[in-house]
Design an enzyme around this catalytic site. Sequence first.
Site, mmCIF file in Angstrom:
data_model
loop_
_atom_site.group_PDB
_atom_site.id
_atom_site.type_symbol
_atom_site.label_atom_id
_atom_site.label_comp_id
_atom_site.label_asym_id
_atom_site.label_seq_id
_atom_site.Cartn_x
_atom_site.Cartn_y
_atom_site.Cartn_z
ATOM 1 N N HIS A 64 3.859 -6.685 14.287
ATOM 2 C CA HIS A 64 5.192 -6.505 13.729
ATOM 3 C C HIS A 64 6.018 -7.795 13.749
ATOM 4 C CE1 HIS A 64 4.025 -2.355 14.443
ATOM 5 N NE2 HIS A 64 5.065 -1.943 13.756
ATOM 6 N N GLU B 132 -2.321 -0.175 2.231
ATOM 7 C CA GLU B 132 -1.869 -1.400 1.582
ATOM 8 C C GLU B 132 -2.792 -1.849 0.460
ATOM 9 O OE1 GLU B 132 0.423 -0.864 5.108
ATOM 10 O OE2 GLU B 132 -1.773 -0.877 4.848
ATOM 11 N N GLU C 159 5.791 1.966 1.545
ATOM 12 C CA GLU C 159 5.792 3.045 2.535
ATOM 13 C C GLU C 159 7.216 3.312 3.017
ATOM 14 O OE1 GLU C 159 3.149 1.417 5.405
ATOM 15 O OE2 GLU C 159 1.482 1.275 3.976
#
Length: 340
Positions: A145, A76, A45
């Site tokens: 993250h 994904e 991406e």
Amino acid sequence: MTDTMNQAPTAAPTTGIQTMTMAKALNQGLAAAMSADPKVMLMGEDIGPLGGVFRVTENLQKQFGAHRVLDTPLAESGIIGTAIGLAMRGYRPVVEIQFDGFIFPGFDQITTQLAKLTARHEGSLRMPVVIRVPYGGHIGAVEHHQESPEAYFAHTAGLRLVSPATPHDAYWMIQQAIASDDPVMFFEPKSRYWPKGEVDRDSPAGPLHATRVVRPGTDVTVVGHGAMVSMLLDAAALAAEEGTSIEVVDLRSLSPIDYAPLVDSVRRTGRLVVAQEAPGSTSVGSEIAATVTEAAFYSLEAPVLRVSGFDTPFPPAKLEGAYLPDVDRILDAVDRALAY
């Protein structure tokens, strides 16, 4: 596609010693692998014109073309499934998972398909897929993250897992991973993308799955991987000022683990502290503690101690300092080991 794949782009310099960040070292390692083999492709991406969130693939689409550096949809599972199909057709896809916590939609493809296809075909079908996973904390990011999911994949037979700690290792290990005929999970410590280090293009890093002693010592062995290695080196430097000699071991590979250098170190020092950002329960650190205890039981002067993230979801960014291991927590474990 064939014409584009067979183009001969201008390669980056391939000799000499340069100082660069890990992100740049990975970029140049990818470029070297793509120059050497037209079957190497990159997928992910925003890895094309943007160069990835961390700019690891910056300018590679300009250099090699949009047919070899592919921007993908935000899916994904589809990315991994496409990479599996490409590997079946003789390509060597390198997949970027944008952030560690985004890997789970592709978990099924990785663990039930990618990891098992070679065994399912009794070795006649190889799966040369590399999955790049930026992982770990220390960047002040939000949920999903800053995770460290490596134990999920280290547990899965059929996958190889590695994690470089320095730009030099990153440059060489990404090329070695791409050259592997087995699927390799390539865990990149996000917090180490920007610090600079030397990269020697004339001196390979050694075998992909080799553990390495990076600082000799005599009193306690400490071991970690990825971002933890620099933290362990800082702890060893502070301990040396107080007369404690710490041996630092860089694991480098999480599956398979090269135990021989680590066990040899523990037999000399008699003590071991294992450090990782991931939660401690049922982790890579747990496995190391158990295996070293079995292999070097009569050499241990203290129990193997673990320093890790806590067994909770990763907290909001302002609390990451309380969650992640730091030099103080490492030195506290060293003191406890020496107190036995």
